[in-house]
Enzyme design. Structure first.
Site, PDB file in Angstrom:
ATOM      1  CG  ASP A  90      59.617  30.234  27.160  1.00 36.75           C
ATOM      2  OD1 ASP A  90      58.663  29.837  26.337  1.00 36.75           O
ATOM      3  OD2 ASP A  90      61.156  30.880  26.598  1.00 36.75           O
TER       4      ASP A  90
ATOM      5  NE  ARG B 115      57.400  30.091  12.525  1.00 36.69           N
ATOM      6  CZ  ARG B 115      57.302  29.041  13.118  1.00 36.69           C
ATOM      7  NH1 ARG B 115      56.784  28.379  11.917  1.00 36.69           N
ATOM      8  NH2 ARG B 115      58.394  28.862  13.655  1.00 36.69           N
TER       9      ARG B 115
ATOM     10  CE  LYS C 297      58.118  26.361  19.474  1.00 35.44           C
ATOM     11  NZ  LYS C 297      57.927  28.057  20.711  1.00 35.44           N
TER      12      LYS C 297
ATOM     13  CB  THR D 115      55.503  30.098  20.624  1.00 35.25           C
ATOM     14  OG1 THR D 115      56.057  29.032  21.354  1.00 35.25           O
ATOM     15  CG2 THR D 115      56.754  31.043  20.001  1.00 35.25           C
TER      16      THR D 115
ATOM     17  CE1 TYR E 122      54.440  49.254  10.736  1.00 32.11           C
ATOM     18  CE2 TYR E 122      54.238  49.565   8.123  1.00 32.11           C
ATOM     19  CZ  TYR E 122      54.646  49.203   9.031  1.00 32.11           C
ATOM     20  OH  TYR E 122      56.270  48.536   9.493  1.00 32.11           O
TER      21      TYR E 122
ATOM     22  CD  GLU F  62      54.800  51.937  14.448  1.00 32.18           C
ATOM     23  OE1 GLU F  62      55.658  53.314  15.229  1.00 32.18           O
ATOM     24  OE2 GLU F  62      56.235  51.573  13.400  1.00 32.18           O
TER      25      GLU F  62
HETATM   26  N1  DSN Z   1      61.000  27.069  18.188  1.00 33.57           N
HETATM   27  C1  DSN Z   1      61.937  26.550  18.974  1.00 33.57           C
HETATM   28  C2  DSN Z   1      62.011  24.920  19.378  1.00 33.57           C
HETATM   29  O1  DSN Z   1      61.744  24.167  18.084  1.00 33.57           O
HETATM   30  O2  DSN Z   1      61.549  24.242  20.213  1.00 33.57           O
HETATM   31  C3  DSN Z   1      63.414  26.852  19.265  1.00 33.57           C
HETATM   32  O3  DSN Z   1      63.215  28.350  19.373  1.00 33.57           O
END
Ligand code: DSN
Length: 421
Positions: A201, A236, A230, A227, A55, A57
């Protein structure tokens, strides 16, 4: 060190078996889900470590738990690498994923009832850009822009006029089904005119930006969310990158505003992925993703397959099946039976429902990670067209035959991080 796999098999053979089957499935199929990838063995290894036990925080040097001697430098490395790779003043690497990262932006800059302007979900935006079923659409006044019916791309006259009418505090650009380059400078001009914070984004295209295969929003958007799993090819997780003036507000919104302890195993794996993304190999990878997407779009176009905006500038293609006999869900399921994974997706101005829409979303990040090139893209384009046609005729025999061809190709392109053949 304990052999983690044999420990798992001994403790829980049921889960171990399912994980092994999933690994085999990932090896055997052509992964065209635009938001997925294969992480390296190094990223995978960092994810499954004792860091999950800890942990932490707070932030480095200001934690609410002792024993941070090794966690602080891990998080500091991740932050330094993110700042250097993207050329930003500040990075927060703690958001659990993309939706919490975007929620942190709302907490940092808006109060309930304030106005946000984002791309509509059906037009290619994300749930967290103010969609009605999301907390962001329920708790804030969300206004949406779309794409033009004739071009399939955003219309800056529409965005400007909505911004002038509704005076949003935050404008989101980017989305989950945007096949074309995002013009950050034009968004920035509109945001400046109405005094809004521009948030880019970049979840889908972070790896392309890092590798120089898509323009960067840095210098245009003062806040960037992404994120890490990708095109960036990390675990993740998520990050928020921002100008120095917003650093304190963003950090406070992530912790203690929304989250407790960061997932340290994920932070370490993000740091590894960022190190990989700073290499020349990764730059070549990012450009190869785009070259593959263009080749796949060209093949689909030559076969008369409609695509939103007519093609792709990035990793993503949005196929519009409105003029075929087969809706998106039936096509996606037929492709899955042939070993080609994608997701059914709404297309702009879709006349069908979101759970049974007219489109297919595909992307080339994962197949490029396997070393597939433009020749394989041509073949994949042919398979997609043939499976969709077969699905329309109920021709299961052809789908099965293509499935065998798919397997012969996947076996020649081992996936990173996957140990089965
Ligand atoms: N995970 C994203 C996507 O597949 O584009 C959507 O939240």
């Amino acid at each position: 060190m304990t052999d983690v796999r044999s420990a798992l098999t001994a403790t829980d053979p049921e889960i171990a078996g399912l994980i092994a089957s999933e690994e085999q499935r990932q090896a055997d199929t052509i992964r065209l889900i635009a938001s997925e990838n294969y992480v390296s063995a190094a990223v995978l290894e960092a994810t499954g470590t004792v860091l999950t036990n800890k942990y932490s925080e707070g932030y480095a040097g200001k934690r609410y738990y002792e024993g941070q001697q090794f966690i602080d430098p891990i998080e500091e490395l991740a932050i330094a690498r993110a700042k250097s790779l993207f050329g930003v003043d500040h990075a927060n690497v703690q958001p659990y994923s993309g939706s919490p990262a975007n929620l942190a932006v709302y907490l940092a800059f808006l109060s309930p009832g304030d106005t946000v302007l984002g791309m509509g979900l059906a037009m290619g935006g994300h749930l967290t850009h103010g969609h009605a079923v999301s907390a962001t659409g329920k708790w804030f006044k969300a206004v949406h822009y779309g794409v033009r019916r004739d071009t399939g791309v955003v219309d800056f006259d529409e965005i400007r006029s909505l911004a002038l009418e509704h005076r949003p505090k935050v404008i989101f650009c980017g989305g989950t089904a945007v096949p074309r380059t995002i013009d950050y400078a034009s968004f920035a001009t509109i945001a400046a005119e109405v005094g809004a914070v521009l948030v880019a984004d970049i979840a889908h295209i972070a790896g392309l930006i890092a590798g120089g295969a898509h323009p960067s929003p840095v210098g245009h958007a003062s806040v960037i969310t992404t994120t890490t799993h990708k095109t960036l090819r990390g675990p993740r997780g998520a990050m928020i990158l921002c100008d120095a003036e917003h650093a304190a507000a963003i950090d406070k919104a992530v912790f203690p505003g929304l989250q407790g302890g960061p997932h340290n195993h994920t932070t370490a794996a993000i740091a590894v992925a960022l190190r990989e993304a700073a290499t020349d190999d990764f730059k070549a990878y990012a450009h190869a993703i785009v070259a593959n997407s263009r080749a796949l779009a060209t093949e689909l176009g030559s076969r008369g397959v409609d695509m939103v905006s007519g093609g792709s500038d990035n990793h993503l293609i949005l196929i519009d099946l409105t003029n075929r006999d087969v809706p998106g869900k039936i096509a996606a399921k037929a492709l899955d039976r042939a070993g080609i994974e994608c997701n059914y997706n709404a297309v702009p101005f879709d006349t069908r429902k979101p759970f049974d829409p007219s489109g297919l979303r595909i992307g080339t990040a994962a197949v490029t990670s396997r070393g597939m090139g433009v020749d394989e893209m041509r073949q994949i384009g042919r398979w997609i067209d043939e499976v969709v046609t077969a699905a329309g005729k109920g021709d299961e025999e052809s789908i099965t035959k293509i499935g065998a061809e798919v397997r012969s190709v996947t076996s020649a392109f081992p996936a990173p991080g996957i140990t089965v053949a």
